[in-house]
Structure formats: structure tokens, C-alpha cells
Motif scaffolding. Structure first.
Motif, PDB file in Angstrom:
ATOM      1  N   ASN A   1     -30.236   8.289-119.529  1.00 37.62           N
ATOM      2  CA  ASN A   1     -29.254   7.339-119.019  1.00 37.62           C
ATOM      3  C   ASN A   1     -27.836   7.882-119.169  1.00 37.62           C
ATOM      4  N   THR A   2     -27.568   8.458-120.319  1.00 40.10           N
ATOM      5  CA  THR A   2     -26.237   8.974-120.585  1.00 40.10           C
ATOM      6  C   THR A   2     -25.886  10.126-119.642  1.00 40.10           C
ATOM      7  N   LEU A   3     -26.823  11.017-119.440  1.00 42.41           N
ATOM      8  CA  LEU A   3     -26.563  12.137-118.519  1.00 42.41           C
ATOM      9  C   LEU A   3     -26.212  11.603-117.136  1.00 42.41           C
ATOM     10  N   HIS A   4     -26.913  10.578-116.706  1.00 40.99           N
ATOM     11  CA  HIS A   4     -26.620  10.035-115.387  1.00 40.99           C
ATOM     12  C   HIS A   4     -25.297   9.283-115.350  1.00 40.99           C
ATOM     13  N   GLN A   5     -25.007   8.564-116.428  1.00 42.62           N
ATOM     14  CA  GLN A   5     -23.710   7.885-116.483  1.00 42.62           C
ATOM     15  C   GLN A   5     -22.588   8.908-116.435  1.00 42.62           C
ATOM     16  N   PHE A   6     -22.715   9.956-117.220  1.00 42.86           N
ATOM     17  CA  PHE A   6     -21.694  11.008-117.237  1.00 42.86           C
ATOM     18  C   PHE A   6     -21.560  11.628-115.844  1.00 42.86           C
ATOM     19  N   THR A   7     -22.680  11.797-115.200  1.00 40.81           N
ATOM     20  CA  THR A   7     -22.642  12.370-113.848  1.00 40.81           C
ATOM     21  C   THR A   7     -21.942  11.419-112.877  1.00 40.81           C
ATOM     22  N   ASP A   8     -22.246  10.141-113.015  1.00 40.54           N
ATOM     23  CA  ASP A   8     -21.652   9.154-112.111  1.00 40.54           C
ATOM     24  C   ASP A   8     -20.136   9.103-112.222  1.00 40.54           C
ATOM     25  N   VAL A   9     -19.632   9.296-113.433  1.00 37.59           N
ATOM     26  CA  VAL A   9     -18.187   9.236-113.608  1.00 37.59           C
ATOM     27  C   VAL A   9     -17.526  10.607-113.484  1.00 37.59           C
ATOM     28  N   GLY A  10     -18.298  11.613-113.100  1.00 39.77           N
ATOM     29  CA  GLY A  10     -17.707  12.910-112.818  1.00 39.77           C
ATOM     30  C   GLY A  10     -17.527  13.826-114.008  1.00 39.77           C
ATOM     31  N   LEU A  11     -18.106  13.467-115.133  1.00 40.72           N
ATOM     32  CA  LEU A  11     -18.009  14.328-116.317  1.00 40.72           C
ATOM     33  C   LEU A  11     -19.025  15.458-116.245  1.00 40.72           C
ATOM     34  N   LEU A  12     -20.092  15.235-115.506  1.00 40.39           N
ATOM     35  CA  LEU A  12     -21.142  16.247-115.352  1.00 40.39           C
ATOM     36  C   LEU A  12     -21.476  16.396-113.882  1.00 40.39           C
ATOM     37  N   ARG A  13     -22.157  17.474-113.585  1.00 40.58           N
ATOM     38  CA  ARG A  13     -22.636  17.703-112.242  1.00 40.58           C
ATOM     39  C   ARG A  13     -24.116  18.037-112.343  1.00 40.58           C
ATOM     40  N   GLU A  14     -24.910  17.415-111.525  1.00 41.05           N
ATOM     41  CA  GLU A  14     -26.341  17.685-111.565  1.00 41.05           C
ATOM     42  C   GLU A  14     -26.659  18.832-110.618  1.00 41.05           C
ATOM     43  N   ILE A  15     -27.464  19.774-111.098  1.00 44.63           N
ATOM     44  CA  ILE A  15     -27.795  20.956-110.303  1.00 44.63           C
ATOM     45  C   ILE A  15     -29.291  20.963-110.043  1.00 44.63           C
ATOM     46  N   VAL A  16     -29.668  21.068-108.785  1.00 43.82           N
ATOM     47  CA  VAL A  16     -31.089  21.116-108.446  1.00 43.82           C
ATOM     48  C   VAL A  16     -31.487  22.564-108.224  1.00 43.82           C
ATOM     49  N   VAL A  17     -32.158  23.139-109.193  1.00 48.02           N
ATOM     50  CA  VAL A  17     -32.582  24.535-109.077  1.00 48.02           C
ATOM     51  C   VAL A  17     -34.062  24.693-109.312  1.00 48.02           C
ATOM     52  N   ASP A  18     -34.641  23.733-109.992  1.00 50.42           N
ATOM     53  CA  ASP A  18     -36.000  23.861-110.474  1.00 50.42           C
ATOM     54  C   ASP A  18     -36.688  22.531-110.201  1.00 50.42           C
ATOM     55  N   ALA A  19     -37.817  22.602-109.538  1.00 50.81           N
ATOM     56  CA  ALA A  19     -38.495  21.362-109.177  1.00 50.81           C
ATOM     57  C   ALA A  19     -38.998  20.611-110.412  1.00 50.81           C
ATOM     58  N   GLU A  20     -39.136  21.326-111.516  1.00 50.21           N
ATOM     59  CA  GLU A  20     -39.760  20.728-112.699  1.00 50.21           C
ATOM     60  C   GLU A  20     -38.831  19.867-113.532  1.00 50.21           C
ATOM     61  N   ARG A  21     -37.534  20.153-113.473  1.00 49.46           N
ATOM     62  CA  ARG A  21     -36.629  19.411-114.365  1.00 49.46           C
ATOM     63  C   ARG A  21     -35.218  19.435-113.809  1.00 49.46           C
ATOM     64  N   SER A  22     -34.395  18.508-114.283  1.00 49.04           N
ATOM     65  CA  SER A  22     -33.018  18.411-113.815  1.00 49.04           C
ATOM     66  C   SER A  22     -32.067  19.098-114.779  1.00 49.04           C
ATOM     67  N   TYR A  23     -31.103  19.792-114.227  1.00 45.76           N
ATOM     68  CA  TYR A  23     -30.081  20.448-115.026  1.00 45.76           C
ATOM     69  C   TYR A  23     -28.747  19.748-114.807  1.00 45.76           C
ATOM     70  N   PHE A  24     -27.964  19.704-115.880  1.00 51.08           N
ATOM     71  CA  PHE A  24     -26.634  19.125-115.798  1.00 51.08           C
ATOM     72  C   PHE A  24     -25.629  20.153-116.281  1.00 51.08           C
ATOM     73  N   ASP A  25     -24.553  20.264-115.548  1.00 51.65           N
ATOM     74  CA  ASP A  25     -23.542  21.289-115.794  1.00 51.65           C
ATOM     75  C   ASP A  25     -22.247  20.627-116.236  1.00 51.65           C
ATOM     76  N   THR A  26     -21.688  21.111-117.331  1.00 54.67           N
ATOM     77  CA  THR A  26     -20.418  20.534-117.797  1.00 54.67           C
ATOM     78  C   THR A  26     -19.237  21.041-116.980  1.00 54.67           C
ATOM     79  N   ASN A  27     -19.462  22.079-116.203  1.00 50.83           N
ATOM     80  CA  ASN A  27     -18.415  22.596-115.326  1.00 50.83           C
ATOM     81  C   ASN A  27     -18.514  21.864-113.996  1.00 50.83           C
ATOM     82  N   VAL A  28     -17.543  20.972-113.750  1.00 55.58           N
ATOM     83  CA  VAL A  28     -17.624  20.173-112.532  1.00 55.58           C
ATOM     84  C   VAL A  28     -16.737  20.714-111.416  1.00 55.58           C
ATOM     85  N   GLY A  29     -16.108  21.841-111.677  1.00 55.34           N
ATOM     86  CA  GLY A  29     -15.302  22.476-110.630  1.00 55.34           C
ATOM     87  C   GLY A  29     -16.184  23.195-109.618  1.00 55.34           C
ATOM     88  N   THR A  30     -15.546  23.725-108.581  1.00 50.89           N
ATOM     89  CA  THR A  30     -16.300  24.456-107.566  1.00 50.89           C
ATOM     90  C   THR A  30     -16.713  25.822-108.089  1.00 50.89           C
TER      91      THR A  30
END
Lengths: 145, 145
Positions: free
Chosen positions: B70-99
Motif C-alpha cells: 500500500n505504501t509503495l503505491h501511495q508513494f507512487t501516486d504522490v510522485g515520490l516513486l516511479r513504478e518500472i515494469v521490467v519483469d512480469a514476475e514482480r513490480s519494481y519501484f524507483d526512487t529516481n522519479v526524473g527522466t
DNA sequence: GTGTTTGCAAAGTGTTTGCAATTTA
DNA sequence: TAAATTGCAAACACTTTGCAAACAC
């Protein structure tokens, strides 16, 4: 019992699919032939297991979802398909196995090829020793403005 | 009961995390503070829910895996994290939200930022009307040679 | 015949959710 | 105290697997 002429007339529309399977060393079973026909007859496409399963059933081809999954992976293993990771919820398979990139519609979750998008990766950063690039995926995500 | 001085000394290492939460309008709960500290203290990082949960437990922070998700998604929703889809098995979250883009190790499943890789998309193909690009993901996949 | 493939149903994985208890403001 | 947050366990969606029956060669 199937007569020779019946077999021939039945086989004709499956000939390209048959080739593909033969070339890949996969036994041309009824299911694999039907799925190959759905996948490779016509223009390139992007499918999920669920989509392909639905199509097969609609085309009156009896296949189980498990077999669709297995078949998609077998086709991928022999290079007939390419798996694209764009959506955490499901796996997409692309019949276009050449170098190209993707356009993903986040609303409809439809996936498209980007035909002539020139992507240049300058300064590919040094990979760790003993590593090689296996592939570069470029995914342009779009949504309703 | 917690004394004022105890609170102050306890709060200091959490100050940056606290800022982040405040700025995002999220209540600074014990769990969120601890997770924010793990995520944002130090250099940028890439985590999965499982990884972060393990870290929290090792740091003697009581959090449930559900709360981590829940927290990872909340952080993502408010722009603190970025979710990266690289692996079908699990979700990755990146603290670098820049380009920036990513380098994924298919063997270890570790994800890294590509710091200064210049990617030029020429001839961005016309999007359908009413659509906009929400983001372009570039993932360089590497594996043992 | 012999080894391969299939289908089913069951198991597995990562993730989300409902809800009572707890915590924050 | 009122509203938000947490944790648990159950539910979930997608995917894989074990194994007996069916099939290809």
C-alpha cells in the motif's frame, strides 16, 4: 478415416503454419497448428494468452488455456514470438520478432508496433564485465489527453 | 510515554523522510516514516515490495507486507516513486522519479539506472487523436555473455 | 509402440482487499 | 473523538505444473 483429398484441402490453409512449426522442430498438433494460423496468418499482432484462447474458442478450436500458455512459451523459445513486458498484469506476445519498438495504450491496454521510430542510444554505458546486451526495449506509453 | 528530548533525538534522523511525507500530504505514521527512511536516505534505489519488507524487518521495523504494498503505491501516486515494469514476475519501484532509463540484469533481476544514456526518438509516430505520451520507457536488458 | 502433447484441476506467485483494531491529529 | 492507517487473512488474477489420457510419428 480421412481421405487423401480431404486431407489436402484441409491442409492447404494450414501450410504456412505447418512450415513454421516444422522449421522450429515442433510437432504440428491440431492445437499448435490452429494457434499458429491465428497468430501468423495476416499482419503482425500482439496477443495475451487470454485473448488468443478466446479467439481459438470462437474459431471453434478446442484448446485449453494451459495449452495456450505452453504454446506461447514454446513459440517464444524457438523464436517465433517475442514476449513484451509492458503491463504488470499480463504477458504480451508479439509476432514481429524483428528489431522494433512499442506503443502501449494505457487506457485500452492495446499494444502496437512503432514502425519507423529511430531510436539512438548514444553512450551505451559500460556493462559490467562478462555481460552483454540481450535486447533494448523502448515502450512509448500513451493515454487519453 | 515519550519525553520531549527523546522525541527530538528520535526525530532527527527521520527529518528528511518527514519532509517528504508532509510535502506529499501523507500522515507520517511509524511505518511510512521507516519505509521513507529506507527508501530515500542515501542514493537512489530500486526495490520490490518483498525486498523492502525484508529490509524493514531486518531493521526491526514492524510492518506487514500488505502495508508495504500500500505504501509503495501511495508513494507512487504522490510522485515520490516511479513504478518500472521490467519483469512480469514482480513490480519494481524507483526512487529516481526524473527522466532516465534502465538497465536490467536478467540473471540477478537487479535493476539499475542508466545515468547518461542519450536516447533520441526521431519521428515519434503520430499518436491517435486525443492521446498524449505519458512516458517513454527504455530498458536495456543484459545477461551473462 | 514410444515418446510427445494435451487437458484438467490443483498448486503457485505476486498482489489486493475487507474489516476490526490501532493510531494520528 | 473523528478520520486515517494498519495488519491479518482471505480473496484475487494470472500463470505453471502433475499426471493420466490422447496423439504424432
Amino acid at each position: 478415416m480421412t481421405s487423401v483429398s480431404e486431407k489436402a484441402s484441409l491442409a492447404r490453409p494450414f501450410a504456412p503454419a505447418l512450415e513454421k512449426l516444422r522449421g522450429a522442430g515442433l510437432r504440428p498438433t491440431r492445437q499448435r497448428l490452429a494457434l499458429a494460423k491465428l497468430l501468423f496468418d495476416g499482419p503482425d499482432r500482439h496477443v495475451t494468452a487470454e485473448m488468443l484462447h478466446g479467439e481459438a474458442l470462437r474459431a471453434r478450436v478446442q484448446v485449453s488455456l494451459a495449452t495456450v500458455y505452453n504454446t506461447l512459451h514454446q513459440f517464444t523459445d524457438v523464436g517465433l514470438l517475442r514476449e513484451i513486458v509492458v503491463d504488470a498484469e499480463r504477458s504480451y506476445f508479439d509476432t514481429n520478432v524483428g528489431t522494433h519498438h512499442h506503443l502501449f495504450d494505457e487506457n485500452s491496454r492495446a499494444l502496437h508496433d512503432i514502425p519507423e521510430c529511430d531510436v539512438r542510444l548514444d553512450t551505451m554505458p559500460g556493462l559490467p564485465a562478462g555481460m552483454e546486451v540481450s535486447r533494448v526495449d523502448v515502450i512509448v506509453r500513451m493515454r487519453k489527453a
